[in-house]
Each structure stands twice: as C-alpha cells, then as structure tokens.
Design an enzyme around this catalytic site. Sequence first.
Site, PDB file in Angstrom:
ATOM      1  N   ARG A   1       8.052   0.958  -3.931  1.00  0.00           N
ATOM      2  CA  ARG A   1       8.464   1.870  -4.828  1.00  0.00           C
ATOM      3  C   ARG A   1       9.270   1.327  -6.147  1.00  0.00           C
ATOM      4  NH1 ARG A   1      12.670   4.863  -1.191  1.00  0.00           N
ATOM      5  NH2 ARG A   1      12.565   2.716  -0.438  1.00  0.00           N
TER       6      ARG A   1
ATOM      7  N   LYS B   1       0.855  -4.744   8.995  1.00  0.00           N
ATOM      8  CA  LYS B   1       2.103  -4.524   8.554  1.00  0.00           C
ATOM      9  C   LYS B   1       2.984  -3.809   9.558  1.00  0.00           C
ATOM     10  CE  LYS B   1       3.930  -2.593   4.227  1.00  0.00           C
ATOM     11  NZ  LYS B   1       5.173  -1.998   4.906  1.00  0.00           N
TER      12      LYS B   1
ATOM     13  N   PRO C   1       0.885  -1.103  -0.013  1.00  0.00           N
ATOM     14  CA  PRO C   1      -0.008   0.028   0.044  1.00  0.00           C
ATOM     15  C   PRO C   1       0.822   1.252  -0.050  1.00  0.00           C
ATOM     16  CG  PRO C   1       0.279  -0.995   2.247  1.00  0.00           C
ATOM     17  CD  PRO C   1       0.904  -1.849   1.352  1.00  0.00           C
TER      18      PRO C   1
ATOM     19  N   GLN D   1      -6.493  -1.255   4.109  1.00  0.00           N
ATOM     20  CA  GLN D   1      -5.720  -0.842   5.146  1.00  0.00           C
ATOM     21  C   GLN D   1      -6.069   0.176   6.157  1.00  0.00           C
ATOM     22  OE1 GLN D   1      -1.571   1.178   4.958  1.00  0.00           O
ATOM     23  NE2 GLN D   1      -0.770  -1.004   5.373  1.00  0.00           N
TER      24      GLN D   1
ATOM     25  N   CYS E   1       4.055   2.365   9.158  1.00  0.00           N
ATOM     26  CA  CYS E   1       4.324   3.826   8.756  1.00  0.00           C
ATOM     27  C   CYS E   1       5.011   4.723   9.746  1.00  0.00           C
ATOM     28  CB  CYS E   1       2.799   4.772   8.437  1.00  0.00           C
ATOM     29  SG  CYS E   1       2.995   6.180   7.674  1.00  0.00           S
TER      30      CYS E   1
ATOM     31  N   GLY F   1      11.163  -4.106   1.912  1.00  0.00           N
ATOM     32  CA  GLY F   1      12.149  -3.353   2.002  1.00  0.00           C
ATOM     33  C   GLY F   1      13.108  -3.255   0.758  1.00  0.00           C
TER      34      GLY F   1
END
Length: 326
Positions: free
Chosen positions: A226, A142, A17, A71, A103, A202
């Site tokens: 990303r 998460k 997400p 989420q 986060c 990661g």
Amino acid sequence: MWKIGNIEVQGRVVLAPMAGVTSEGYRKYMNSFGCDLCFTEMVSDMGLIYDNEETIDYIRYQNDVCPTGVQLFGNNPANLAKAALKCLSIKPDIEFFDINMGCPVNKVVKPGSGSFLMTNPKLAGDIIRAVKEATGLPCTAKIRLGFNEVNFMDVISELEEAGVDAISIHARTRKDLYYGEPKWEYLKDLQSKMKVPLIVSGNIFSVEEAVNAIKLTGAQAVMVARGGMGNPLLVRDIENALNGNEVKSDYTFDSQKKMCIELAQSLINEKGELLAMRIYRSIAPKFFSGFKNSKALRVKLASQMTTYQSMLDILEEYETNNIQDF
C-alpha cells in the site's frame, strides 16, 4: 543481486501482490521505478482447475521486465500442484510460483487457505513440495508471524525442509490483520537463521521504515504494498538508500500528476477505459495525499471519475483553483 532458485533478482525492492491492484499494467509501471520482483494477483487453485475464465485471465500476461511469480492460494497439495500445471499449460514460460500463506481475509481463511496454513506447518511444507515436484520450478511462500499465536519459525523450518526457494514474511499475525504497528522485534536477525532468501513486509510507507526493516532482519529485500500506491517514487528512494545513494526529495504536484496520468494510461491499455477507470478510483486519489486543500480533489477522483477525460478535468480544476504546497 540475489537469487530465487536460479533466478537472478537485481534490486532489493519487491512489489507485493495486491488483489485488484497488481495487474500486468500496474506491475510494469512499478518496475519502471525499481521494483525488481513482482507477483500476480492472488490466483485460486480451484478457479484454475474449474476453468474459471476470470481466474485464467490472471495467467495471460506477457513476461514482465523483471521476474514475476504466479501467486496461488489453496489448502490441498494435490490441487495446488494440479493448478500450477494448469498455469503452465496456459503460459509455459512462467518463472516461478508463490504460495499465499499470509492472506488474512475471511473468505480465504475460512476454507483453510491463506494465513490459516500457519496453523499447520507440515501441510504448508507439503504444499511447497507438491508444487515443486509437479512443475520443476522455483517456489516461494508468503507467510505471517502466525495465525493467532506466533509460530513462524516452525513454518519456516517445514518450508525449508520442503525446498522452498525464498520466504516473504509480514510482521503481523493473522489476528492483527493490518492494524497496529508491525512486530519487527520478532524478526531480529532472522535472515541469519534461515537457509533461503528472506523478504520482509509490513507498513513500508517510508524510506526509513524500509531501511530499518532491512537492518533489523538482515533480509535480502523489502516488500512494498500500500505504501507504493500513489507513491511510486518510494521504490526508487528505497533502492537508492539501500545502495548508499542520494535520496531525492522531488515530490511536486506536477510530478505526481504526471505519474498519475501515466499509470492511468497503462491500465487503460491493459483493461480498456471503462474497467480501468473504475479500478483507478481507489488508486488515483493516493497520488495527492499531503497536498494543500487536496481533500476535495481526492474525493472527486474517488467518486466522480468515470473516464480518462473526467480525470484530466478534475486535475485541471484543482490546479486552477488551488496553490500546491506539498
């Protein structure tokens, strides 16, 4: 194939997400390359409770072609349970919920949400328990290695005791944010120490990084964030590598251009041209990293692209004036 509760997941690449990125159109697009588990963008529990229309819009999606979790973020078990029930009143066919406990950004952490929950393992478990009891649906979490100190095993223990159905872990602490190399050494053989499926994340920007992360941890799946932006073929290549199939090297300017245009069309269909192209300024340039003389192209896409046609014009100008070597 592996499972989240009773939900079957076919592949081993999960779409992370990402706020402002993983909308319905983006999720469906990435699924076409092999992402077989997705999540909505992060949704505020209080935004739902107070009927914030922009927040509620995250829940109004057609079920994707792969399992998709909503989420949520917050820090109060009762409020998160209430928010989850509000989600179900808007969209009764939600498949599962995910709680963001990883986060690292200040606006999420300061009120005690996101990765701040890593400082209170018992509260993290209480949140999972409350959402599951209220909804009867699978619930995942998460997390990170920790907040300032590494304590993920304490958190995992509480989450598993509460009945969590899967756990995603980012191989950094909150203090690390997204900088430096992920600390994979902490996660060696982690899946064998857990009762539920493990998803690892990661800095997954290459097939090698994904395969190594799976081998080191024994995880059921790897999460792409990303690294997949502007590079959706990475998902296909990781899945092929994990299944022992050939990994193709067919990255060309033409193929990247085609995929860039297809995603733009998907986002326009979802959001309308004006909003879609504004969002796309941060995504489209990533399709062309690594091409010869592409810096000017990427700068123009990021700063001058306002309409679909302007994007096509910028791409055509680059094709006309440059030799494409990848």
